[in-house]
Scaffold this motif. Structure first.
Motif, PDB file in Angstrom:
ATOM      1  N   UNK A   1      15.660   3.737  -3.450  1.00  0.00           N
ATOM      2  CA  UNK A   1      15.998   3.557  -2.035  1.00  0.00           C
ATOM      3  C   UNK A   1      14.950   4.161  -1.110  1.00  0.00           C
ATOM      4  N   UNK A   2      13.815   4.605  -1.639  1.00  0.00           N
ATOM      5  CA  UNK A   2      12.744   5.173  -0.825  1.00  0.00           C
ATOM      6  C   UNK A   2      11.522   4.261  -0.847  1.00  0.00           C
ATOM      7  N   UNK A   3      11.090   3.797   0.315  1.00  0.00           N
ATOM      8  CA  UNK A   3       9.884   2.962   0.374  1.00  0.00           C
ATOM      9  C   UNK A   3       8.642   3.753   0.009  1.00  0.00           C
ATOM     10  N   UNK A   4       8.696   5.080   0.113  1.00  0.00           N
ATOM     11  CA  UNK A   4       7.506   5.906  -0.104  1.00  0.00           C
ATOM     12  C   UNK A   4       7.226   6.184  -1.575  1.00  0.00           C
ATOM     13  N   UNK A   5       8.178   5.891  -2.469  1.00  0.00           N
ATOM     14  CA  UNK A   5       7.976   6.167  -3.900  1.00  0.00           C
ATOM     15  C   UNK A   5       8.027   4.901  -4.748  1.00  0.00           C
TER      16      UNK A   5
ATOM     17  N   UNK B   1       2.282   9.022   3.594  1.00  0.00           N
ATOM     18  CA  UNK B   1       2.638   7.612   3.439  1.00  0.00           C
ATOM     19  C   UNK B   1       3.467   7.146   4.627  1.00  0.00           C
ATOM     20  N   UNK B   2       4.384   7.999   5.074  1.00  0.00           N
ATOM     21  CA  UNK B   2       5.226   7.650   6.221  1.00  0.00           C
ATOM     22  C   UNK B   2       4.419   7.538   7.510  1.00  0.00           C
ATOM     23  N   UNK B   3       3.300   8.242   7.591  1.00  0.00           N
ATOM     24  CA  UNK B   3       2.462   8.230   8.784  1.00  0.00           C
ATOM     25  C   UNK B   3       1.498   7.051   8.792  1.00  0.00           C
ATOM     26  N   UNK B   4       0.907   6.734   7.635  1.00  0.00           N
ATOM     27  CA  UNK B   4      -0.187   5.770   7.576  1.00  0.00           C
ATOM     28  C   UNK B   4       0.242   4.325   7.394  1.00  0.00           C
ATOM     29  N   UNK B   5       1.273   4.089   6.568  1.00  0.00           N
ATOM     30  CA  UNK B   5       1.591   2.715   6.161  1.00  0.00           C
ATOM     31  C   UNK B   5       2.628   2.119   7.110  1.00  0.00           C
TER      32      UNK B   5
ATOM     33  N   UNK C   1      -5.311   6.118  -0.750  1.00  0.00           N
ATOM     34  CA  UNK C   1      -4.516   4.917  -0.489  1.00  0.00           C
ATOM     35  C   UNK C   1      -4.740   3.924  -1.614  1.00  0.00           C
ATOM     36  N   UNK C   2      -3.648   3.382  -2.146  1.00  0.00           N
ATOM     37  CA  UNK C   2      -3.757   2.341  -3.178  1.00  0.00           C
ATOM     38  C   UNK C   2      -3.045   1.081  -2.729  1.00  0.00           C
ATOM     39  N   UNK C   3      -3.695  -0.051  -2.992  1.00  0.00           N
ATOM     40  CA  UNK C   3      -3.130  -1.373  -2.734  1.00  0.00           C
ATOM     41  C   UNK C   3      -2.982  -2.064  -4.084  1.00  0.00           C
ATOM     42  N   UNK C   4      -1.750  -2.475  -4.428  1.00  0.00           N
ATOM     43  CA  UNK C   4      -1.465  -3.044  -5.743  1.00  0.00           C
ATOM     44  C   UNK C   4      -1.357  -4.566  -5.675  1.00  0.00           C
ATOM     45  N   UNK C   5      -1.823  -5.223  -6.748  1.00  0.00           N
ATOM     46  CA  UNK C   5      -1.705  -6.680  -6.886  1.00  0.00           C
ATOM     47  C   UNK C   5      -1.703  -7.016  -8.368  1.00  0.00           C
ATOM     48  N   UNK C   6      -1.213  -8.202  -8.698  1.00  0.00           N
ATOM     49  CA  UNK C   6      -1.051  -8.628 -10.099  1.00  0.00           C
ATOM     50  C   UNK C   6      -1.876  -9.878 -10.330  1.00  0.00           C
TER      51      UNK C   6
ATOM     52  N   UNK D   1       0.825  -1.211   0.000  1.00  0.00           N
ATOM     53  CA  UNK D   1       0.000   0.000   0.000  1.00  0.00           C
ATOM     54  C   UNK D   1       0.856   1.256   0.000  1.00  0.00           C
ATOM     55  N   UNK D   2       0.322   2.308  -0.629  1.00  0.00           N
ATOM     56  CA  UNK D   2       0.953   3.623  -0.634  1.00  0.00           C
ATOM     57  C   UNK D   2      -0.120   4.704  -0.538  1.00  0.00           C
ATOM     58  N   UNK D   3       0.240   5.808   0.112  1.00  0.00           N
ATOM     59  CA  UNK D   3      -0.574   7.021   0.028  1.00  0.00           C
ATOM     60  C   UNK D   3      -0.043   7.780  -1.175  1.00  0.00           C
ATOM     61  N   UNK D   4      -0.765   7.730  -2.280  1.00  0.00           N
ATOM     62  CA  UNK D   4      -0.187   8.163  -3.554  1.00  0.00           C
ATOM     63  C   UNK D   4      -0.133   9.674  -3.714  1.00  0.00           C
ATOM     64  N   UNK D   5      -0.866  10.421  -2.902  1.00  0.00           N
ATOM     65  CA  UNK D   5      -0.867  11.876  -3.059  1.00  0.00           C
ATOM     66  C   UNK D   5      -0.022  12.596  -2.014  1.00  0.00           C
TER      67      UNK D   5
END
Length: 450
Positions: A352-356, A59-63, A78-83, A50-54
């Motif tokens: 190297x950034x989990x937020x992007x 993102x650092x606060x919520x996830x 918030x977006x949750x990705x899956x394939x 999951x990411x807070x895309x905006x």
């Protein structure tokens, strides 16, 4: 006849009663959209997917590894990705609570949005409904708050999915995999095919980052070698760096534990360059220069490596920016317990950034050459494509590399659908024009030479 009619009426009443009893005794919960229970047999951990895309800050606060928490702002998306391998119907539920007061959220998959009231104060599986997956590959579930009566909109512990669209399996970052590396996304590499039986003293490379691909957290590494790496980074919205590092021969993630005779020694550095040590992924000497490099500009990298005194090797990095029109010294390091010329040339692209990790980035790697001890240039036109454990373990499938004309390229993150077969070799078009470098005019190491 009257008795016969009464008998028929009794039979009809009995059948109706039987039906009512049968229906009321069914223990399966009813879905709001119909009388079939949703298949929610697959659990996606939100902490790794999951990411807070905006908002990087939000993102650092919520996830968190344990789920989505501290959710207070209605404008957080918030977006949750899956394939998925298939299209078709997707069943969706959330293990969620809203302990400070009722709230309403909206949940979107594809072109369908459903509004859901959440009033349970402890975690509970809440059925969201059925959605249509219209394309195979990466899809996402988007969640946003609509209304809240308490401080928090809700806490999400699990994402629950199933249905026909998942029948052939799905991919996401699983609980047993590192959420840190899963959210960073896969790293991709090019290993260049070298001329045989040559002692190489210089390695030259060029990088161009296309417009919009210079995402925060990106490291476009140009000149990788057996003992270190050299490239450019996007460290924040306001800072970019040229980074050059050399690993210590003493293997540790804690630089404070390196014995003195195994420490990498700084021989010299250029103007405005910061030096120090690094750890966490091996340890050693590090240098960087804050420099506002630009997308679409082509930057040149030159690395020198040769054996030095007392069983050591000296490594020196130079950087050429079109904005400054001259080679600049980044730094020179001496690595002890090492006696070698340059070897194992490679480039990589990592985030190297989990937020992007939900944003795609791409780099063009062009015009690779090496210069040997016999004063000969050799062009490198073949490279093998590989990716890291995040890709190899199928935690993330958004990785690619290839050739376009006279350039190699690498791409990662962003949840794009196409990916490249690992361990495949690519050959680019030869440029045939040797780098025009006067080695004697390169900046010297200055007063910090040891």
């Amino acid at each position: 006849m009257k008795n016969y009619k009464k008998s028929i009426d009794k039979i009809v009443l009995a059948l109706i009663s039987t039906c009512i009893l049968a229906c009321s005794s069914d223990k399966k919960p009813l879905n709001p959209e119909g009388n079939k229970e949703l298949d929610l047999s697959i659990m996606i951990p939100p902490g790794g997917n999951s990411w807070v895309i905006n908002s990087i800050e939000q993102d650092a606060v919520l996830i968190h590894d344990s789920g989505i928490h501290n959710w207070t702002a209605l404008d957080d998306i918030i977006r949750i990705y899956f394939h998925t391998k298939l299209t078709g119907e997707l069943h969706l539920g959330l293990n969620i609570k809203s302990e400070t007061g009722p709230s309403t959220i909206k949940v979107t998959v594809g072109n369908t949005t459903k509004n859901v009231a959440v009033d349970n104060t402890t975690y509970k599986n809440v059925e969201i409904g059925r959605f249509d997956i219209t394309k195979s590959g990466y899809n996402f579930i988007e969640i946003q708050g609509l209304q809240k009566k308490g401080e928090y909109i809700g806490d999400i512990n699990k994402i629950l999915i199933g249905g026909p669209a998942t029948a052939s399996g799905i991919s996401f970052v699983p609980e047993e995999f590192s959420f840190h590396f899963g959210r960073r996304g896969p790293s991709v590499h090019l290993t260049y095919k070298m001329p045989e039986n040559k002692d190489v003293i210089y390695f030259y490379n060029e990088i161009t980052v296309p417009q919009g691909e210079d995402v925060v957290g990106s490291y476009f590494m140009a000149n990788g070698f057996g003992e270190g790496y050299f490239g450019i980074q996007v460290n924040s919205d306001t800072e970019r760096r040229i980074l050059f590092s050399v690993w210590s021969p003493f293997v540790t993630d804690d630089p404070s534990t390196i014995p003195d005779d195994y420490k990498v020694i700084l021989l010299g550095k250029g103007e405005g360059v910061t030096d120090g040590s690094f750890g966490g992924e091996g340890s050693g000497g590090q240098s960087y220069k804050v420099f506002d490099w630009k997308s679409e500009n082509t930057y040149k990298f030159l690395l020198k490596g040769e054996p030095s005194v007392n069983n050591s090797t000296d490594y020196t990095a130079y950087f050429y920016a079109p904005e400054e029109s001259e080679w600049k010294l980044i730094a020179s390091f001496r690595r002890p317990h090492t006696n070698t010329y340059l070897k194992r040339f490679h480039s990589f692209l990592e985030n190297f950034s989990t937020h992007t990790g939900f944003i795609s980035r791409k780099g063009k790697y062009t015009n690779q050459w090496v210069y040997d001890t016999q004063d000969q240039w050799h062009e490198l036109t073949t490279a093998k494509f590989t990716a890291d454990a995040t890709a190899r373990n199928k935690a993330r499938l958004d990785y690619a590399g290839g050739v376009k004309g006279n350039s190699f390229y690498m791409r990662n993150c962003g949840f794009f659908d196409e990916n490249t077969t690992m361990n495949i070799e690519f050959s680019r078009t030869s440029n045939g024009i040797k780098p025009n470098i006067d080695f004697s005019s390169l900046p010297n190491l200055g007063s910090q030479q040891n």
